[in-house]
Every structure is written in C-alpha cells, then in structure tokens.
Design an enzyme around this catalytic site. Structure first.
Site, PDB file in Angstrom:
ATOM      1  N   SER A 191       0.802  -1.217   0.000  1.00 23.82           N
ATOM      2  CA  SER A 191       0.000   0.000   0.000  1.00 23.82           C
ATOM      3  C   SER A 191       0.837   1.270   0.000  1.00 23.82           C
ATOM      4  O   SER A 191       0.411   2.281  -0.540  1.00 23.82           O
ATOM      5  CB  SER A 191      -0.957  -0.009   1.199  1.00 23.82           C
ATOM      6  N   HIS A 244      -5.188  -3.224  -2.724  1.00 23.42           N
ATOM      7  CA  HIS A 244      -4.906  -2.220  -3.759  1.00 23.42           C
ATOM      8  C   HIS A 244      -4.853  -2.823  -5.158  1.00 23.42           C
ATOM      9  O   HIS A 244      -4.662  -2.099  -6.136  1.00 23.42           O
ATOM     10  CB  HIS A 244      -3.582  -1.500  -3.461  1.00 23.42           C
ATOM     11  N   LYS A 282     -11.894   0.736  -1.825  1.00 24.83           N
ATOM     12  CA  LYS A 282     -10.888   1.332  -2.708  1.00 24.83           C
ATOM     13  C   LYS A 282     -11.437   1.321  -4.135  1.00 24.83           C
ATOM     14  O   LYS A 282     -12.330   2.105  -4.437  1.00 24.83           O
ATOM     15  CB  LYS A 282      -9.573   0.599  -2.510  1.00 24.83           C
TER      16      LYS A 282
HETATM   17  C1  LIG Z   1      -6.782  -0.191   3.135  1.00 27.94           C
HETATM   18  C2  LIG Z   1      -6.137  -1.503   3.455  1.00 27.94           C
HETATM   19  C3  LIG Z   1      -6.707  -2.380   4.376  1.00 27.94           C
HETATM   20  C4  LIG Z   1      -7.863  -1.967   5.253  1.00 27.94           C
HETATM   21  O1  LIG Z   1      -9.044  -1.909   4.567  1.00 27.94           O
HETATM   22  P1  LIG Z   1     -10.210  -0.973   5.127  1.00 27.94           P
HETATM   23  O2  LIG Z   1     -11.411  -1.461   4.418  1.00 27.94           O
HETATM   24  O3  LIG Z   1      -9.819   0.419   4.785  1.00 27.94           O
HETATM   25  O4  LIG Z   1     -10.267  -1.195   6.608  1.00 27.94           O
HETATM   26  C5  LIG Z   1      -6.152  -3.630   4.511  1.00 27.94           C
HETATM   27  N1  LIG Z   1      -5.053  -3.990   3.821  1.00 27.94           N
HETATM   28  C6  LIG Z   1      -4.452  -3.153   2.955  1.00 27.94           C
HETATM   29  C7  LIG Z   1      -3.241  -3.599   2.215  1.00 27.94           C
HETATM   30  C8  LIG Z   1      -4.963  -1.877   2.768  1.00 27.94           C
HETATM   31  O5  LIG Z   1      -4.352  -1.045   1.948  1.00 27.94           O
END
Ligand SMILES: *Cc1c(COP(=O)(O)O)cnc(C)c1O
Length: 388
Positions: A181, A209, A238
C-alpha cells in the site's frame, strides 16, 4: 501527573516529532477534484481508483436496497440473520474471484485481523512480509501463533525461515499484501505459491490495492499471476468505491472464519444497502478495462514527470506513486505547499512507513483528466524551481 496530563504530554511529543495528524475537512464527494475548506483542489490521495465512489449507479443500488431492507443490519449475522443483499453480494464476489465462497466484513481491517486470528493459533506459524499492512500485522499478533517476519518480498529469506520453523508447527501460513500500500510494488506471488506448496502452507493474499486495478477484468494480482491463493482478502472501499471487505476461499475455510473470526462474530453486520452497492460495484469493476487503462496511464505520466523534475520516486507500475522525502516535518511542509498550489497530496509518516522514509504518497484515479495530472506536475515544477 494526572491521566489527562499524561495524554496531553503524549500529544505534545507527537507534535514535536512532526507526527501529529489532523484530517482535512472535505465537503464534496471523493472525486478527482475535492472541495477542501471551500477550495477546489486536485485530489491525489484517494484510493477511489476507478472513480466509482460517487457513481450514480452505486448510489442508486444502495437507495433501492435502503427502501426495502432499511439501514441497519440489527446485529451480527450469526444473531439476527443474514439479509438478502449480503447473500447476493457474497455470491457475486465469489463468482468474481472464482472461489467457492466469499464472506463480507465491515472493513478490510476487520477482515485481516479476523482471518488470521481464525485460521492460526498457538502451535501454528505465520510468515509475514515486513511491509505488510497494519491489519495483517495486528492479525498475526491476535492469532497468538508464532510469527516470523521476512524481509520485504525476499523469497530466499522466506525459504530459510520455512526450513528453520515449519516442521514444529501444525498449520503454516504466509500472509502478504498483493500490491504494497505504501510502496506500490507487487509481492512475488508465484514464488510464494511455490514455497507454500512445498511446505504444505496456506497463502493468504490481501488484494486491497490490486482488486479492481490489475488482473483480468480487475480480478487482482493473484489472477494476474495465474496463482490461486488459499485465502484472498479484497477490500471494497478502494477500487470498488463502497466500503467493507470480503474473504474468499474454499467453503471449509470460510465456514471456519465465519465461526471463529471475532471481528465478524462479535460485530454488527454491514448495512445491507452497502452490500447491494457492492454487488453492483462488482459488475462495474468487471467491465472497467478502459478505466483501468486510464488509471495506469495517469500514474505512469505522473511518475515519469516527477522523475524528470528530479524527484525521488519509487519504481513501479501501480497507481500508487510514492515520492520519498525522508524527514516527517519536511514531508508535511511539502504537502502544505502543494495544497497552496491546488494539489491535495498527503504526507505519510511513521508508523505507517519505516523511520526515515516519510513520503508524499500519491494515487491517481481513472476519472482524473490529463489536465489534473498536468496541474500537479506544474506545482511540483514550481516547488523544485523555488528550492533550486
Ligand atoms: C486499506 C487496506 C486495508 C484496510 O481496509 P479498510 O477497508 O480500509 O479497513 C487492509 N489492507 C491493505 C493492504 C490496505 O491497503
């Protein structure tokens, strides 16, 4: 010192170290341009990769479900029952990533914490990439399994750790982000699969991602590499533009998670209207090859343009474009100057990234126009000229 005084002192220490965080106030949808304290600025800090967060089709799907199923889910699904939209979304997601079952969680954080805690315990061993997302790290801790952190994407180090620690353990798992990320680079998924097969271990891949962004029809990095993970975690806040997450795996693995993941069992279910929007988002994501191409084209232009200006930008082909600064205070100063020039690009500091690697982490969106990327590059050019 009173409790309150010690809290104020802790805040003062964060402030002095340049690590105090204060979120900005946004009064528009999370589009390519956002309204920040009354100003329209180009957003380069949302994970709304495909621009679906305010898509009228998603809003409409949620509204139709609101009308029939209401807003709240009432309780954990194990208590008040699974609602129609939950089932529809899970069947749709399972089909999307071609697994037997998928299970919705309220957030990706909850999905990762719950999955690792449910699948591993004392007597088991988890191997975790050193740059894994905080939610995977917390899941490792909560599992109370033996945890070994391998150097980032270093399969030789991972092999050595397996040789040393696998034999004593009951279950073994490897946990990794698919696209990291904060660095935007990819995990060596095919090599991880090989090691897991050799040592009878499960591969758990967090596609947060990658899902919707890479792979055939946006089905993720594993599908792109032709690899089947034992457990795939996808986040829905996302590229999907909604909220929540899902875990996809065999029916047996999902059934155990459903029974043992504390962040699922002891947590109110996702509102059914969000699940309805997720089912709709899955259709849109699947059909979004043109958006994916635009998204990656913008990222490539931004990355190349920043390099040409002499900035230190990490390698990669993902929509995550990290510009290394190093010092947290300097990072936040650069972010503030960018904002004055109409560019909303957030500074990322420890503990989100390792000490000394504070950065401006930028992300492009399919709904950016070329002119938005130009505007960002012009701002960076002006800042570089002033510093020279
Ligand atoms: C954003 C993210 C999460 C968490 O997801 P949310 O739905 O925002 O709680 C978990 N793992 C990775 C790699 C992320 O980038």
């Amino acid at each position: 010192m009173s409790f309150e005084e010690s809290i104020v002192e802790a805040l003062g220490e964060l402030e002095a170290a340049g690590l105090l965080r204060r979120p900005r106030r946004v009064s528009s949808a999370q589009g390519p341009i956002v309204d920040l304290d009354g100003r329209a600025v180009v957003s380069l800090c949302s994970n709304n990769y495909l621009g679906l967060a305010d898509d009228p089709r998603l809003v409409d799907a949620a509204m139709r479900a609101l009308a029939t199923e209401g807003l709240g889910a009432g309780a954990s699904r194990l208590i008040s029952g699974t609602m129609r939209s939950h089932v529809v979304a899970e069947e749709r997601l399972a089909r999307f990533v071609a697994t037997e079952r998928a299970l919705l969680f309220s957030t990706g954080y909850a999905a990762n914490v719950g999955t690792l805690q449910a699948l591993a315990g004392p007597g088991d061993v988890v191997f975790s990439d050193e740059l894994n997302h905080a939610s995977l790290i917390d899941g490792c801790r909560l599992s109370r399994a033996e945890v070994h952190v391998y150097r980032h994407a270093d399969v030789d180090h991972l092999r050595a750790l397996f040789a040393q620690h696998r034999a004593r353990a009951r279950r073994a798992l490897v946990a990794t982000d698919a696209l990291f990320s904060m660095d935007g680079d990819a995990a060596p998924i095919a090599a991880l699969r090989e090691i897991c097969d050799a040592y009878d271990a499960a591969l758990v891949v967090d596609e947060a991602h990658a899902l919707g962004v890479v792979g055939p029809r946006g089905t993720g990095a594993c599908a792109g590499a032709g690899v089947r993970p034992d457990v795939l975690v996808g986040t829905l806040g996302k590229a999907f533009g909604v909220s929540g997450a899902f875990v996809a795996a065999s029916a047996a693995i999902v059934a155990l998670i459903e029974n043992r993941a504390r962040s699922y069992v002891f947590s109110t279910a996702m509102p059914p209207a969000l699940a309805a929007a997720i089912a709709c988002a899955t259709d849109l994501v699947e059909q979004a090859d043109d958006r994916r191409a635009t998204l990656l084209r913008h990222a490539a232009r931004l990355r190349a343009g920043l390099r040409d200006l002499g900035y230190d930008v990490l390698d990669g082909t993902s929509p995550i474009v990290p510009l290394l600064v190093g010092d947290p205070t300097a990072t936040m100063r650069l972010s503030a100057v960018l904002l004055q020039r109409g560019v909303f690009a957030h500074g990322i500091r420890p503990p989100t990234v390792p000490e000394g690697t504070s950065r401006i982490r930028m992300t492009t969106m399919a709904t950016h126009a070329d002119a938005h990327i130009d505007l960002a590059l012009e701002a960076f050019a002006a800042i570089a000229a002033e510093a020279a």
